[in-house]
Design a protein around this motif. Structure first.
Motif, PDB file in Angstrom:
ATOM      1  N   ASP A 167      54.236  40.987  35.907  1.00 15.10           N
ATOM      2  CA  ASP A 167      54.436  41.406  37.292  1.00 15.10           C
ATOM      3  C   ASP A 167      55.352  42.619  37.371  1.00 15.10           C
ATOM      4  O   ASP A 167      55.855  43.111  36.354  1.00 15.10           O
ATOM      5  N   LEU A 199      57.757  46.772  43.541  1.00 14.66           N
ATOM      6  CA  LEU A 199      57.849  48.173  43.969  1.00 14.66           C
ATOM      7  C   LEU A 199      58.094  48.319  45.462  1.00 14.66           C
ATOM      8  O   LEU A 199      57.730  47.449  46.247  1.00 14.66           O
ATOM      9  N   GLY A 251      56.366  56.924  46.699  1.00  9.63           N
ATOM     10  CA  GLY A 251      56.713  57.528  45.414  1.00  9.63           C
ATOM     11  C   GLY A 251      57.183  56.506  44.405  1.00  9.63           C
ATOM     12  O   GLY A 251      57.756  56.846  43.382  1.00  9.63           O
TER      13      GLY A 251
HETATM   14  C1  PTT Z   1      60.373  48.961  37.127  1.00  9.60           C
HETATM   15  C2  PTT Z   1      60.529  50.135  36.291  1.00  9.60           C
HETATM   16  C3  PTT Z   1      61.707  50.926  36.625  1.00  9.60           C
HETATM   17  S1  PTT Z   1      63.113  50.070  36.961  1.00  9.60           S
HETATM   18  C4  PTT Z   1      61.705  52.265  36.598  1.00  9.60           C
HETATM   19  S2  PTT Z   1      63.069  53.193  36.958  1.00  9.60           S
HETATM   20  W1  PTT Z   1      64.725  51.597  37.440  1.00  9.60           W
HETATM   21  C5  PTT Z   1      60.511  53.013  36.209  1.00  9.60           C
HETATM   22  N1  PTT Z   1      59.999  53.711  37.345  1.00  9.60           N
HETATM   23  C6  PTT Z   1      58.779  54.312  37.226  1.00  9.60           C
HETATM   24  C7  PTT Z   1      58.384  55.401  38.009  1.00  9.60           C
HETATM   25  O1  PTT Z   1      59.233  55.871  38.961  1.00  9.60           O
HETATM   26  N2  PTT Z   1      57.159  55.972  37.811  1.00  9.60           N
HETATM   27  C8  PTT Z   1      56.310  55.469  36.858  1.00  9.60           C
HETATM   28  N3  PTT Z   1      55.121  56.049  36.684  1.00  9.60           N
HETATM   29  N4  PTT Z   1      56.655  54.429  36.091  1.00  9.60           N
HETATM   30  C9  PTT Z   1      57.860  53.824  36.276  1.00  9.60           C
HETATM   31  N5  PTT Z   1      58.190  52.755  35.511  1.00  9.60           N
HETATM   32  C10 PTT Z   1      59.478  52.121  35.569  1.00  9.60           C
HETATM   33  O2  PTT Z   1      59.369  50.930  36.334  1.00  9.60           O
HETATM   34  C11 PTT Z   1      62.664  50.864  41.395  1.00  9.60           C
HETATM   35  C12 PTT Z   1      64.109  50.560  41.690  1.00  9.60           C
HETATM   36  C13 PTT Z   1      64.676  50.605  40.389  1.00  9.60           C
HETATM   37  S3  PTT Z   1      64.654  52.148  39.644  1.00  9.60           S
HETATM   38  C14 PTT Z   1      65.200  49.529  39.823  1.00  9.60           C
HETATM   39  S4  PTT Z   1      65.873  49.605  38.241  1.00  9.60           S
HETATM   40  C15 PTT Z   1      65.366  48.275  40.568  1.00  9.60           C
HETATM   41  N6  PTT Z   1      64.270  47.377  40.267  1.00  9.60           N
HETATM   42  C16 PTT Z   1      64.124  46.278  41.068  1.00  9.60           C
HETATM   43  C17 PTT Z   1      63.385  45.145  40.655  1.00  9.60           C
HETATM   44  O3  PTT Z   1      62.751  45.107  39.579  1.00  9.60           O
HETATM   45  N7  PTT Z   1      63.381  44.047  41.490  1.00  9.60           N
HETATM   46  C18 PTT Z   1      64.019  44.064  42.684  1.00  9.60           C
HETATM   47  N8  PTT Z   1      63.980  42.964  43.452  1.00  9.60           N
HETATM   48  N9  PTT Z   1      64.721  45.134  43.098  1.00  9.60           N
HETATM   49  C19 PTT Z   1      64.747  46.240  42.328  1.00  9.60           C
HETATM   50  N10 PTT Z   1      65.393  47.336  42.768  1.00  9.60           N
HETATM   51  C20 PTT Z   1      65.385  48.562  42.032  1.00  9.60           C
HETATM   52  O4  PTT Z   1      64.180  49.267  42.305  1.00  9.60           O
HETATM   53  P1  PTT Z   1      58.515  47.363  37.694  1.00  9.60           P
HETATM   54  P2  PTT Z   1      60.428  50.779  42.403  1.00  9.60           P
HETATM   55 MG1  PTT Z   1      59.165  49.527  39.948  1.00  9.60          MG
HETATM   56  C21 PTT Z   1      58.714  56.628  40.043  1.00  9.60           C
HETATM   57  O5  PTT Z   1      58.248  48.185  39.019  1.00  9.60           O
HETATM   58  O6  PTT Z   1      57.223  47.053  37.033  1.00  9.60           O
HETATM   59  O7  PTT Z   1      59.295  46.222  38.136  1.00  9.60           O
HETATM   60  O8  PTT Z   1      59.322  48.235  36.732  1.00  9.60           O
HETATM   61  O9  PTT Z   1      60.118  49.548  41.453  1.00  9.60           O
HETATM   62  O10 PTT Z   1      60.017  50.432  43.753  1.00  9.60           O
HETATM   63  O11 PTT Z   1      59.836  51.997  41.814  1.00  9.60           O
HETATM   64  O12 PTT Z   1      61.996  50.934  42.472  1.00  9.60           O
HETATM   65  O13 PTT Z   1      66.194  52.671  36.796  1.00  9.60           O
END
Ligand code: PTT
Ligand code: SF4
Length: 612
Positions: free
Chosen positions: A91, A94, A180
């Motif tokens: 999962d 986003l 985005g």
């Molecule tokens: C998340 C993972 C992350 S986590 C990042 S940067 W991070 C990467 N972002 C990507 C991206 O960008 N483009 C792309 N093509 N691929 C990417 N893969 C990577 O995906 C994200 C934020 C961040 S920024 C984080 S930590 C936190 N994550 C949360 C989470 O997992 N759960 C939650 N309840 N709250 C969170 N808040 C924060 O959200 P995945 P997003 Mg994404 C452009 O999805 O599969 O979970 O992997 O979530 O909406 O982009 O926000 O330093």
């Protein structure tokens, strides 16, 4: 039922049919939402052995009781399916307007079954469900697809879509949103692609049922303002997630050169301060007053958004210390809809495998132009190399042989997040036992380890901390469905979340009630893994072997001469199992499952694993 709409929308792409399905209050309270709903539905409905890229897999978008309600950072959604990368439950989470729009349309989850006979866009507006042709944008990247959707429906609609990575079944392709954002690292984009589902567009016009709508409105709006104020005062979003880069470099926790090195003298070129100086725009998910998305001009002059994970894995880990070039790699991942993190690790593995003679090739660390070409090949599955790259580092290593699996940086098939745990035992455990593979979402204990205890320890306090964080992050936030950043980055009290939950549901839960739900969800993911891989037990919870390799020690810096120790790690893992109520194989015992109200699941599990 207050707090929940009480309905799922089940759509079948093969028969072009849709039905609204009511679920019970008991189900709602047991699984709460988001990841809880998704793991239970997939466990019940997708048989073990199902081809993740076949029509029998199901693609789920799941929301929770506070998702979409104006309150701190609730514009998030969980996307889930059986993963084509790892072979079991996967999962991601986003930021998207789908969160609010799907709930307003009257559903807490969308379940997509079957396979369309042509590229399709699913359009949902309250009770109306349409299967619209998407041939015009099939083959396009996510930016052009987004523009096409904007043109048709405006910016208020909730949108999820895929790029060429998902279409070509790249195993780490993600789902993208109009905001985005990207989510579903373990190949949720490929599951959409396998169903010829290019996009989902949702509009809703109903009120989300709430026990105390006025009270929630006052509370939610007030708290959004307070969180925004705290963010302003603390200055967190000036650097956002990227503030952690210099810390990782300082403490020898940065991924450099396929995680072989832990710090680099040029790391400052990619730090949060520099990123902020290059900032051209700021983005945020819906219902957010922190807005952590920072964009810059990439090497080709396009607008690219950067987060820490992306910089760590597409930048330092590939030894590319040029922000615009890292921006270009990030832009391409977003355009193709592939996961920046798995893409970065897969490319770094390839360069490392060439370095170590496991395969011959022309890609070197630091070569940004070749990295761009390799990303394209991976997204399009161009040729033999493109196909290999599209399958991720574990499958590549199995193909290359020569012991290269030891330095394929993955756990359970999912590539490691941007924290180098060569000598950070607790975080290595957090990756080892992360239920879907090496994601940092579940637990991040590096500051606790380095600042508040000792890095040398493999003691039970670290296992306890991992569990505590898993309950909050992987359990509560993924089931109520809200962004965890107000809590983790600004110290916004965890007790606020039961408050929101109680205002919408009319229940009287405390944080402790959520821990049980979180534990239940983790056990279910474990069972999900186990029924696919009944013979893979304790070893599945180990981090990459290279972190234990004495030949891989740092020769200078804060952890000179040190790597993880196998026996001690095994002891730490045992502490984790003991505290969780799992047996020596890492399987929840019968008593644990019963305590979590999973007796029925325990009876089924007896068929593929003898429970202790
Ligand atoms: C998340 C993972 C992350 S986590 C990042 S940067 W991070 C990467 N972002 C990507 C991206 O960008 N483009 C792309 N093509 N691929 C990417 N893969 C990577 O995906 C994200 C934020 C961040 S920024 C984080 S930590 C936190 N994550 C949360 C989470 O997992 N759960 C939650 N309840 N709250 C969170 N808040 C924060 O959200 P995945 P997003 Mg994404 C452009 O999805 O599969 O979970 O992997 O979530 O909406 O982009 O926000 O330093
Ligand atoms: Fe999205 Fe960042 Fe706001 Fe969280 S803090 S909701 S990831 S913009």
């Amino acid at each position: 039922m207050n707090g929940w709409t009480g309905n799922f929308l089940r759509v079948n792409l093969s028969s072009k049919s849709a039905k609204k399905e009511a679920y019970s209050e008991e189900f709602a309270k047991k699984w709460v939402g988001g990841r809880g709903f998704a793991v239970k539905i997939l466990y019940d409905e997708v048989k073990p052995g199902t081809d993740p890229l076949g029509p029998d897999n199901k693609f789920i978008v799941a929301l929770g009781p506070i998702a979409g309600i104006p309150a701190p950072n609730t514009g998030k959604a969980v996307v889930a399916a059986k993963s084509p990368l790892t072979g079991f439950y996967g999962d991601g989470n986003l930021g998207t307007r789908v969160s609010e729009q799907l709930r307003k349309a009257g559903y807490d989850a969308l379940i997509v079954e079957g396979k369309a006979d042509r590229p399709t866009m699913l359009y949902i507006e309250d009770d109306k469900v349409e299967f619209l042709p998407a041939d015009e944008v099939w083959g396009n990247g996510t930016y052009a697809t987004n523009d096409w959707i904007y043109g048709k429906y405006g910016k208020g609609a909730g949108v999820l879509n895929i790029g060429q990575g998902g279409e070509n079944l790249n195993r780490y392709s993600v789902v993208r949103s109009l905001e985005g954002r990207a989510g579903g690292r373990p190949g949720m984009g490929a599951v959409m692609g396998s169903k010829l589902l290019k996009a989902v567009v949702v509009k809703g016009s109903r009120a989300i049922p709430q026990a105390d709508p006025q009270g929630m409105k006052t509370l939610g709006h007030g708290d959004l303002k307070k969180v925004g104020q705290i963010d302003k005062e603390s200055g967190w979003s000036i650097q956002g997630t990227t503030g952690v880069l210099s810390f990782c470099n300082e403490v020898a926790g940065l991924p450099v050169r396929n995680f072989r090195k832990t710090h680099h003298p040029d790391a400052w070129k990619l730090d949060g301060e520099r990123l902020n100086n290059l900032r051209i725009a700021t983005y945020g998910c819906p219902n957010c007053t922190m807005r952590c998305g920072i964009t810059i001009h990439d090497h080709e002059g396009r607008e690219a958004e950067l987060d820490y994970e992306n910089i760590g894995l597409l930048g330092s880990n590939l030894e590319i210390f040029d922000f615009p070039q890292v921006g270009s790699l990030n832009y391409l991942c977003d355009e193709y809809g592939i996961d920046t993190m798995s893409a970065g690790c897969t490319l770094s593995f390839y360069a490392d495998a060439i370095d170590h003679g496991a395969v011959s090739g022309d890609f070197k660390f630091g070569d940004a132009e070749r990295a761009k070409e390799l990303l394209r090949m991976a997204a399009f599955r161009d040729g033999k190399l493109g196909n290999l790259l599209a399958d991720g580092s574990r499958r590549m290593a199995r193909e290359f042989g020569h012991g290269s699996e030891a330095y394929a940086m993955q756990v359970k098939g999912l590539e490691v997040a941007a924290y180098n745990c060569k000598f950070i035992p607790g975080q290595a455990l957090a990756f080892g036992v992360a239920p879907i593979g090496a994601h940092h979402r579940e637990a991040w204990i590096i500051t606790f380890e380095i600042k508040f205890t000792t890095r040398e320890s493999y003691g039970p306090e670290k296992a306890a901390k991992v569990i505590e964080l898993q309950r909050i992050r992987g359990g509560m936030f993924e089931s109520i469905v809200a962004c965890r950043f107000p809590w983790i980055e600004l110290g916004w009290g965890i007790e606020n979340y039961p408050k929101y939950f109680n205002a919408v549901t009319g229940l009287n839960w405390t944080v402790d009630d959520f821990w049980k739900v979180g534990d239940r969800i983790y056990s279910m993911i474990k069972l999900n893994f186990l029924r696919e891989f009944p013979n893979v037990t304790r070893e599945a919870d180990y981090p990459p072997a290279v972190w234990f390799d004495p030949a891989n020690v740092d020769t200078e810096g804060p952890i000179a001469g040190k790597v993880l120790e196998v026996e001690k790690y095994d002891g730490l893992l045992q502490h984790y199992y003991d505290q969780r109520g799992y047996d020596k194989r890492g399987i929840p015992t019968k008593a644990t499952l019963e305590k979590l109200d999973l007796s029925q699941e325990a009876a089924v599990a007896e068929k593929f694993a003898k429970l202790a």
